[in-house]
Motif scaffolding. Structure first.
Motif, PDB file in Angstrom:
ATOM      1  N   TRP A   1       0.845  -1.193   0.000  1.00  0.00           N
ATOM      2  CA  TRP A   1       0.000   0.000   0.000  1.00  0.00           C
ATOM      3  C   TRP A   1       0.880   1.242   0.000  1.00  0.00           C
ATOM      4  O   TRP A   1       2.072   1.173   0.289  1.00  0.00           O
ATOM      5  N   VAL A   2       0.253   2.388  -0.283  1.00  0.00           N
ATOM      6  CA  VAL A   2       0.909   3.688  -0.172  1.00  0.00           C
ATOM      7  C   VAL A   2       0.138   4.515   0.850  1.00  0.00           C
ATOM      8  O   VAL A   2      -1.102   4.582   0.799  1.00  0.00           O
ATOM      9  N   ALA A   3       0.866   5.132   1.776  1.00  0.00           N
ATOM     10  CA  ALA A   3       0.217   5.991   2.771  1.00  0.00           C
ATOM     11  C   ALA A   3      -0.281   7.264   2.090  1.00  0.00           C
ATOM     12  O   ALA A   3       0.495   7.982   1.457  1.00  0.00           O
ATOM     13  N   GLU A   4      -1.582   7.541   2.245  1.00  0.00           N
ATOM     14  CA  GLU A   4      -2.149   8.747   1.622  1.00  0.00           C
ATOM     15  C   GLU A   4      -1.793  10.012   2.395  1.00  0.00           C
ATOM     16  O   GLU A   4      -1.834  11.107   1.845  1.00  0.00           O
ATOM     17  N   ARG A   5      -1.447   9.834   3.652  1.00  0.00           N
ATOM     18  CA  ARG A   5      -1.054  10.981   4.481  1.00  0.00           C
ATOM     19  C   ARG A   5      -0.147  10.466   5.591  1.00  0.00           C
ATOM     20  O   ARG A   5       0.055   9.264   5.733  1.00  0.00           O
ATOM     21  N   ASP A   6       0.406  11.377   6.379  1.00  0.00           N
ATOM     22  CA  ASP A   6       1.232  10.966   7.508  1.00  0.00           C
ATOM     23  C   ASP A   6       0.392  10.141   8.486  1.00  0.00           C
ATOM     24  O   ASP A   6      -0.762  10.496   8.786  1.00  0.00           O
TER      25      ASP A   6
END
Length: 405
Positions: free
Chosen positions: A295-300
């Motif tokens: 996955w990719v983190a959409e925000r911190d």
């Protein structure tokens, strides 16, 4: 995806056990390194207890630091709360890997094809396929169940759902082989091109003569309501085709193997066939075929106390989460009576496996059929696991049994 553009806040370091005095230096504990899937659970257990989130090299992008999320609560929260998305190439058309609203639109188009009623209506057909396959080897007293049962059955079932003619099932399996065996980019690219060509021809044939199959239904959505582009249609069919049987092939074999490797559980299931649904759920917990998802983190984010930066890659380890002792008592024991069993074998949230009802049906039928028709069934040698990094699947499942006329 440009992996160099996706960096983590902390670079990965070799992960090792404490070294006792006078001992040889231990091998680094690096998940997804060569040989890892032969026995991943001791490595994951040690990491899970020392690091709720570990920094590792990504299995396919070794220069890209990646966060491995190991504990059940954190894995479940990440895949449920919408704080991470699946990585996609820039400019890639919408697919089932997309984030909402594209994902919502596309999933709704195929969800009805996997409804409980529709899947239950396939039970008799799946049973006939299983019996026909067992007929082919029952008299020998020995078989490789992957080559002769758990491999061909999901192909036949998925191909039939999509309206592939029966005499073309072998061709479909040949064209998709690169998605099944190994993890070489060359094999995947070749299978992508050959499968795309086949599906283009299938769509043309179904446009000319539609039937009561999912391909015809998706064509109607494309042509009648303009809800799918032609590219979206073909990508959707490719996803359904490959995901419909690729992981199921290995899971069916893993479920049979887990039972045969635990004789007390095998005997219990023979005595109490009502425990079959629980046996399937326990197999999903005990041996998930897809070990983890990127996955990719959409925000911190803060995950189990660890700061994750926007754009960082994460892998949710379903193998580790499904054996987390905080959730599962005696997690390394295969127990078909386990209840409750909140495993993540099909993931969770909006990207939960679309074909879960069909996979459950196929597994129940395969387990019930081999127990009913192959008396004295037992393993014929040590299992051989494929040399994959992420997908844990057996290369072969040789068994012996009392020959049946």
């Amino acid at each position: 995806m440009d992996g160099n553009a996706l960096t983590a806040a902390v670079p990965p370091a070799p992960l090792t056990l404490a070294e006792p005095p006078g001992a040889e230096p231990p091998a680094p504990l690096v998940p997804y390194a060569p040989g890892f899937q032969a026995d991943p659970y001791p490595v994951l257990a040690r990491l899970r207890e020392s690091d709720a989130v570990a920094s590792i090299p990504h299995p396919f992008l070794p220069d890209v630091p990646t966060w491995l999320v190991l504990r059940h609560a954190a894995v479940r929260a990440l895949v449920t709360e919408g704080k991470v998305v699946k990585p996609v190439e820039e400019g890639e058309p919408p697919s089932l890997n997309s984030a909402p609203p594209d994902h919502t639109r596309l999933r709704a188009l195929v969800q009805q094809g996997f409804s409980t009623g529709r899947i239950e209506g396939m039970r008799a057909r799946v049973q006939r396929v299983a019996d026909d396959l067992v007929d082919g080897f029952a008299a020998r007293g020995e078989a490789d169940l992957i080559a002769e049962l758990t491999g061909p059955l999901p192909v036949a079932v998925t191909a039939e759902m999509l309206g592939v003619p029966e005499d073309e099932h072998g061709e479909v399996r040949r064209r998709t082989a690169g998605f099944l065996y190994g993890e070489s980019p060359e094999g995947r690219d070749r299978s992508f091109a050959e499968s795309w060509e086949y599906l283009t021809e299938l769509v043309a044939a179904k446009r000319a003569r539609p039937g009561a199959d999912m391909t015809s239904a998706l064509i109607a959505a494309r042509d009648g309501q303009d809800r799918l582009s032609e590219d979206e249609l073909l990508r959707m069919l490719l996803t359904l085709l490959v995901n419909g049987f690729a992981t199921t092939i290995w899971f069916l074999a893993s479920a049979v193997h887990a039972l045969l490797a635990a004789p007390s559980q095998l005997d219990l299931l023979r005595e109490r066939p009502d425990l079959l649904p629980g046996a399937v759920e326990e197999a999903l917990r005990y041996e998930p075929v897809v070990s983890g998802v990127t996955w990719v983190a959409e925000r911190d984010l803060i995950v189990d106390g660890v700061p994750i930066g926007q754009g960082d890659l994460l892998i949710t380890s379903f193998q580790s989460a499904n054996r987390d002792p905080r959730v599962f008592a005696d997690p390394d024991r295969f127990d078909i009576t386990r209840s409750p069993n909140p495993h993540l074998g099909f993931s969770h949230g909006i990207h939960r496996c679309l074909g879960a009802p069909l996979a459950r049906l196929e597994t129940r039928i395969v387990l019930a059929t081999v127990l009913r028709r192959l008396p004295g069934l037992r393993l014929a040698g040590e299992p051989r696991w494929q040399p994959n990094k992420v997908v844990r699947g057996l290369e072969a499942l040789p068994v012996t049994f009392i020959p049946q006329p």
